[in-house]
Design a protein around this motif. Sequence first.
Motif, PDB file in Angstrom:
ATOM      1  N   LEU A 155       2.938   1.937  -7.184  1.00 25.70           N
ATOM      2  CA  LEU A 155       2.697   0.763  -8.111  1.00 25.70           C
ATOM      3  C   LEU A 155       3.012   1.083  -9.404  1.00 25.70           C
ATOM      4  N   GLN A 156       2.077   2.291  -9.950  1.00 31.77           N
ATOM      5  CA  GLN A 156       2.102   2.594 -11.279  1.00 31.77           C
ATOM      6  C   GLN A 156       3.560   2.980 -11.656  1.00 31.77           C
ATOM      7  N   HIS A 157       4.381   3.588 -10.816  1.00 32.52           N
ATOM      8  CA  HIS A 157       5.804   4.300 -11.111  1.00 32.52           C
ATOM      9  C   HIS A 157       6.663   3.106 -11.227  1.00 32.52           C
ATOM     10  N   SER A 158       6.510   2.030 -10.319  1.00 29.55           N
ATOM     11  CA  SER A 158       7.165   0.912 -10.514  1.00 29.55           C
ATOM     12  C   SER A 158       6.771  -0.239 -11.678  1.00 29.55           C
ATOM     13  N   GLN A 159       5.751   0.148 -12.275  1.00 34.72           N
ATOM     14  CA  GLN A 159       5.243  -0.720 -13.428  1.00 34.72           C
ATOM     15  C   GLN A 159       4.578  -1.968 -13.084  1.00 34.72           C
ATOM     16  N   TYR A 160       4.046  -1.785 -11.793  1.00 27.52           N
ATOM     17  CA  TYR A 160       3.153  -3.220 -11.160  1.00 27.52           C
ATOM     18  C   TYR A 160       1.815  -2.874 -11.429  1.00 27.52           C
ATOM     19  N   LEU A 161       1.380  -1.711 -11.929  1.00 27.60           N
ATOM     20  CA  LEU A 161       0.099  -1.406 -12.164  1.00 27.60           C
ATOM     21  C   LEU A 161      -0.095  -0.939 -13.700  1.00 27.60           C
ATOM     22  N   PRO A 162      -0.775  -1.919 -14.213  1.00 27.68           N
ATOM     23  CA  PRO A 162      -1.012  -1.686 -15.765  1.00 27.68           C
ATOM     24  C   PRO A 162      -1.561  -0.754 -16.115  1.00 27.68           C
ATOM     25  N   ILE A 163      -1.430   0.452 -15.975  1.00 27.42           N
ATOM     26  CA  ILE A 163      -2.271   1.759 -16.424  1.00 27.42           C
ATOM     27  C   ILE A 163      -1.215   3.121 -16.560  1.00 27.42           C
ATOM     28  N   ALA A 164      -1.493   3.659 -17.676  1.00 26.56           N
ATOM     29  CA  ALA A 164      -0.667   5.031 -17.854  1.00 26.56           C
ATOM     30  C   ALA A 164      -1.038   5.903 -16.511  1.00 26.56           C
ATOM     31  N   ARG A 165       0.108   6.626 -16.371  1.00 25.83           N
ATOM     32  CA  ARG A 165       0.155   7.716 -15.509  1.00 25.83           C
ATOM     33  C   ARG A 165      -0.859   8.591 -15.480  1.00 25.83           C
ATOM     34  N   HIS A 166      -1.214   9.257 -16.628  1.00 29.97           N
ATOM     35  CA  HIS A 166      -2.218  10.321 -16.717  1.00 29.97           C
ATOM     36  C   HIS A 166      -3.556   9.792 -16.521  1.00 29.97           C
ATOM     37  N   ASN A 167      -3.642   8.487 -16.852  1.00 31.03           N
ATOM     38  CA  ASN A 167      -4.899   7.861 -16.637  1.00 31.03           C
ATOM     39  C   ASN A 167      -5.372   7.672 -15.266  1.00 31.03           C
ATOM     40  N   LEU A 168      -4.306   7.242 -14.644  1.00 29.10           N
ATOM     41  CA  LEU A 168      -4.310   7.088 -13.049  1.00 29.10           C
ATOM     42  C   LEU A 168      -4.409   8.391 -12.253  1.00 29.10           C
ATOM     43  N   MET A 169      -3.971   9.258 -13.042  1.00 28.52           N
ATOM     44  CA  MET A 169      -3.978  10.659 -12.403  1.00 28.52           C
ATOM     45  C   MET A 169      -5.364  11.276 -12.442  1.00 28.52           C
ATOM     46  N   PHE A 170      -5.983  11.058 -13.726  1.00 27.90           N
ATOM     47  CA  PHE A 170      -7.248  11.575 -13.985  1.00 27.90           C
ATOM     48  C   PHE A 170      -8.472  10.810 -13.168  1.00 27.90           C
ATOM     49  N   LEU A 171      -8.375   9.407 -12.993  1.00 32.15           N
ATOM     50  CA  LEU A 171      -9.394   8.607 -12.259  1.00 32.15           C
ATOM     51  C   LEU A 171      -9.139   9.028 -10.803  1.00 32.15           C
ATOM     52  N   TYR A 172      -7.896   8.998 -10.181  1.00 33.87           N
ATOM     53  CA  TYR A 172      -7.821   9.468  -8.961  1.00 33.87           C
ATOM     54  C   TYR A 172      -8.272  10.713  -8.532  1.00 33.87           C
ATOM     55  N   THR A 173      -7.888  11.991  -9.374  1.00 31.40           N
ATOM     56  CA  THR A 173      -8.416  13.183  -9.084  1.00 31.40           C
ATOM     57  C   THR A 173     -10.108  13.338  -9.074  1.00 31.40           C
ATOM     58  N   VAL A 174     -10.684  12.683 -10.054  1.00 25.13           N
ATOM     59  CA  VAL A 174     -11.973  12.626 -10.244  1.00 25.13           C
ATOM     60  C   VAL A 174     -12.581  11.927  -9.025  1.00 25.13           C
ATOM     61  N   PHE A 175     -12.102  11.017  -8.476  1.00 20.20           N
ATOM     62  CA  PHE A 175     -12.577  10.440  -7.172  1.00 20.20           C
ATOM     63  C   PHE A 175     -12.518  11.375  -6.076  1.00 20.20           C
ATOM     64  N   LEU A 176     -11.264  11.932  -6.006  1.00 22.63           N
ATOM     65  CA  LEU A 176     -11.054  12.862  -4.869  1.00 22.63           C
ATOM     66  C   LEU A 176     -11.998  14.040  -5.135  1.00 22.63           C
ATOM     67  N   VAL A 177     -12.203  14.554  -6.302  1.00 26.54           N
ATOM     68  CA  VAL A 177     -13.211  15.967  -6.205  1.00 26.54           C
ATOM     69  C   VAL A 177     -14.560  15.449  -6.022  1.00 26.54           C
ATOM     70  N   VAL A 178     -15.097  14.269  -6.712  1.00 19.08           N
ATOM     71  CA  VAL A 178     -16.414  13.793  -6.423  1.00 19.08           C
ATOM     72  C   VAL A 178     -16.558  13.724  -5.005  1.00 19.08           C
ATOM     73  N   SER A 179     -15.832  12.870  -4.144  1.00 24.94           N
ATOM     74  CA  SER A 179     -16.109  12.483  -3.019  1.00 24.94           C
ATOM     75  C   SER A 179     -15.950  14.005  -1.934  1.00 24.94           C
ATOM     76  N   LYS A 180     -14.989  14.757  -2.108  1.00 24.52           N
ATOM     77  CA  LYS A 180     -15.072  16.024  -1.430  1.00 24.52           C
ATOM     78  C   LYS A 180     -16.246  16.889  -1.613  1.00 24.52           C
ATOM     79  N   VAL A 181     -16.924  17.056  -2.969  1.00 25.87           N
ATOM     80  CA  VAL A 181     -17.824  17.845  -3.046  1.00 25.87           C
ATOM     81  C   VAL A 181     -19.053  17.194  -2.435  1.00 25.87           C
ATOM     82  N   THR A 182     -19.112  15.806  -2.750  1.00 25.92           N
ATOM     83  CA  THR A 182     -20.313  15.140  -2.177  1.00 25.92           C
ATOM     84  C   THR A 182     -20.517  15.145  -0.585  1.00 25.92           C
ATOM     85  N   MET A 183     -19.170  15.278   0.124  1.00 32.33           N
ATOM     86  CA  MET A 183     -19.122  15.421   1.546  1.00 32.33           C
ATOM     87  C   MET A 183     -19.588  16.905   1.983  1.00 32.33           C
TER      88      MET A 183
END
Length: 271
Positions: free
Chosen positions: A178-206
């Motif tokens: 969605l971001q690549h197709s410009q249907y998600l109003p967020i910059a690519r690097h911001n989405l990568m940062f938020l998604y990566t933080v979610f992955l790392v936090v959830s993995k470490v918590t588990m």
Amino acid sequence: MQGRNANHSPMTCCPVSHLRGAVEVSLRSPVACWFSAMLYCFGGSVLSSLMLAEPPVAFLAKGTNILLASTVWYLVFYCPQDIFYQCFAFLPLRLLVAGMKEVTRTWKITAGVAHADSHFKDAWLVMVAVGWARGAGGGLISNFEQLVRGVWKPETNELLKMSYPVKVTLIGAVLFTLQHSQYLPIARHNLMFLYTVFLVVSKVTMMLTRSSASPFAPFEAALGHMFFGLQKTPSKVKGEGAAASNGSSVCDQSSSEQHCDVKKRQAKKTE
């Protein structure tokens, strides 16, 4: 040189080492064990290449990656006294390696989405599928990897029962498409940062809580019940309890009938 102790299970050192029977395969056939490990490490590249009609052996051209993966594989399974595993059994180091793995997952998904878009312009489904395959290919081709180790368990198919990494990778593939197709109003690097933080936090918590439950389980249950009529766990258990009670009453009834038949036969014999 001593083989790996079967009591150890270095999940964070080599992805394939946590699979059932991997230690036995390493002692019986090192070639099959190595090929299984390479499929698990580079499964995303193999699967995405097949989907885009590209050579599936292209990953072998990256000699540095193959050498690094092969070195880790050898140290995990054949290091004397399991020294390599004991080093990575240190919890802070395990958390660091797990976090690095989730960071690479983000890069794999974004690379898959961009690569699919270069072949099929604005093809949403292709971009999602290739991004999903690139980020979670090792899990998606797990049945083929099992065949290499001489195991066949079709009930472990990820499409039948998705694991958490496969689910979160699919969500990431949709978001980055969605971001690549410009249907998600967020910059690519911001989405990568938020998604990566979610992955790392959830993995470490588990890992810290030693929980394998998916964070998406409540949403999956609610959406499944709303759109597909899937029963929730409590009602399912209640239904099973009712069925069990019905079954026990039927058994009691059938046992009493059998007891009566035995008495009638004995009476006929005495007559």
